[in-house]
Scaffold this active site. Structure first.
Site, short mmCIF file in Angstrom:
data_model
loop_
_atom_site.label_atom_id
_atom_site.label_comp_id
_atom_site.label_asym_id
_atom_site.label_seq_id
_atom_site.Cartn_x
_atom_site.Cartn_y
_atom_site.Cartn_z
N HIS A 399 0.84 -1.20 0.00
CA HIS A 399 0.00 0.00 0.00
C HIS A 399 0.87 1.26 0.00
O HIS A 399 0.45 2.30 0.51
CB HIS A 399 -0.97 0.02 1.19
CG HIS A 399 -1.54 -1.33 1.53
ND1 HIS A 399 -2.32 -2.02 0.65
CD2 HIS A 399 -1.40 -2.11 2.62
CE1 HIS A 399 -2.65 -3.18 1.18
NE2 HIS A 399 -2.10 -3.27 2.37
N CYS A 400 2.09 1.14 -0.51
CA CYS A 400 3.07 2.24 -0.51
C CYS A 400 3.45 2.66 0.91
O CYS A 400 4.07 3.69 1.12
CB CYS A 400 2.58 3.47 -1.27
SG CYS A 400 2.28 3.17 -2.99
#
Ligand code: PLP
Length: 449
Positions: A399-400
């Site tokens: 999710h970065c």
């Protein structure tokens, strides 16, 4: 009353007729039909802004500028002068980085946190490691820890990293992985006490808040929070892709460098071969033709959200009527109560599943409306694919939020995430958690994960 008729609300969204269980809302939300139709309705008067004398250009310019007023009002910013529009949160944060770039002094530092999305870490990494050293300036980035069990930001550690050379603290408003929402008032106090000597004579660090996951579920008052910068994306707030916002304190935006240079960001008659004068705010930060229709539609998304969750017809959508603070707060309280209830329901259900581990705070009250988890024997990717086979949309990966995944020792640094929005129902949560229960029970070729 903090509730609204979610079934009636869903009627406004085309996806709701498809049977999709849209539970990847922390990535992007779905656009309601009215916004798509609004886009279409602007086409007969389609024209550039600030670049024409036609009635169409004047009309479009007026709508575009009013959009800035709506956004400023939504954030309780003093006016449109403190609003910069851009493509997304990432660009908003890069705007801060590039506009402050020339101000960093040798020996300064930036403090960020291990909870950040890469868009609030990598720009500071690049500035410190790759850009400023080439100009002979050495600036350090420091990363504050979080508690691996509760997911809460370690404020003591943060305070120990901030000193009289900390120009900026860059902190998330809500983690897109753990859901934790750092105490921004406490972070603010730390920045106020740093003693950093800013060019304007202030003795304190600046505070940039990444609001990408906070603004969609809370009424944000930038003046009450005392933030210097706030970044967020409209594609997480029901608007179509393409528009982000940077709120910046006007005094800062006035004195710092613009990010992009070119047309419209210069003052009327302000360019000679010898000297360039920049435009007044906010247009100093609006170089080149902006996403005109996107900005108009995005600001109207805020008005539509208020209408959709209001107990009786509110009529803000399609108008320029000022939205009072109380109206905004009531609307966002309803959004928060609804999504919190869904998150609580999901947490209760998944805790019953053998081998499933939820990361982050225990209680839905302490989170943005999302849950990230791992299932023993399953790679998050395979799990997300299995969910998708059952019609449930999730997201797997880091999710970065790579630093936070690494801090938890996850190898690979990945998790699976369900995230909820205003149009989700208890039925969506039950479908998603039921699918998870089924997958966990069947233990489909777990080793293959
Ligand atoms: N910050 C947070 C906390 C996010 O969740 C996201 C997107 O997921 C971003 C920043 C980046 O947003 P964008 O891709 O719109 O730039």
């Amino acid at each position: 009353m903090n509730t609204f008729d979610v079934q009636r609300l869903r009627w406004h969204f085309d996806f709701a007729r498809t049977g999709r269980v849209v539970t990847n809302n922390a990535a992007s939300t779905q656009p309601p039909r009215e916004l798509v139709e609004l886009y279409r309705s602007l086409i007969p008067w389609y024209e550039n802004v600030h670049r024409g004398q036609s009635a169409a250009s004047r009309y479009t310019t007026e709508l575009f500028e009013l959009a800035y007023d709506t956004i400023a009002g939504w954030l309780n910013a003093p006016g449109r002068g403190s609003i910069v529009t851009c493509r997304n949160t990432t660009e908003a944060i890069n705007t801060v980085m590039y506009s402050l770039l020339t101000e960093f002094r040798d020996g300064d530092n930036v403090v960020t946190t291990a909870l950040e999305h890469n868009s609030n870490f990598v720009p500071w990494y690049a500035m410190c490691r790759e850009i400023l050293p080439r100009f002979g300036r050495h600036v350090e980035y420091r990363v504050a820890r979080f508690d691996p069990v509760t997911g809460q930001l370690d404020l003591e550690h943060l305070a120990s990293l901030v000193d009289a050379r900390t120009k900026l603290v860059a902190c998330t408003g809500a983690s897109n992985f753990l859901g934790t929402r750092p105490d921004l008032a406490a972070v603010r106090r730390i920045t106020l006490a740093s003693g950093y000597r800013q060019p304007d004579g202030d003795h304190r660090s600046l505070l940039l808040v990444d609001g990408a996951q906070l603004v969609p579920t809370a009424a944000i008052d930038v003046r009450a929070l005392g933030v210097d910068y706030l970044a967020f994306s409209f594609h997480k707030l029901m608007a179509p892709f393409g528009v982000g916002v940077l709120y910046g304190r006007e005094e800062l935006l006035n004195t710092t460098r613009p990010f992009l240079y070119g047309g419209d960001m210069v003052a009327e008659q302000g360019v000679t071969a010898e000297h360039v004068r920049y435009n007044r705010l906010p247009w100093k930060y609006a170089a080149g033709t902006p996403n005109i229709l996107g900005v108009i539609v995005s600001a109207q998304a805020l008005r539509l959200l208020v209408d959709l969750v209001a107990p009786e017809p509110a009529g803000y959508f399609g108008t320029g009527r000022p939205l009072g603070r109380a109206t905004i707060e009531r609307a966002m309280d309803r959004v928060a109560a609804h999504t919190r209830a869904l998150t609580g329901r999901a947490l209760d259900a998944v805790r019953e599943i053998d081998g499933l581990k939820v990361f982050g705070p225990e209680s839905a009250a302490d989170r943005a409306p999302l849950i990230s988890f791992g299932l023993s024997g399953w790679s998050p990717m395979r799990l997300a694919e299995e969910l998708d086979r059952r019609g449930v949309e999730s997201r797997a990966g880091c999710h970065c939020a790579t630093l936070a995944h690494r801090a938890l020792g996850l190898d690979p640094p990945a998790s699976c995430r369900l995230s909820f929005a205003v149009y989700n129902t208890a039925g969506d949560v039950d479908r998603a958690t039921g699918a998870l229960r089924e997958i966990a029970a069947r233990r489909l070729s777990p080793a293959a994960g």
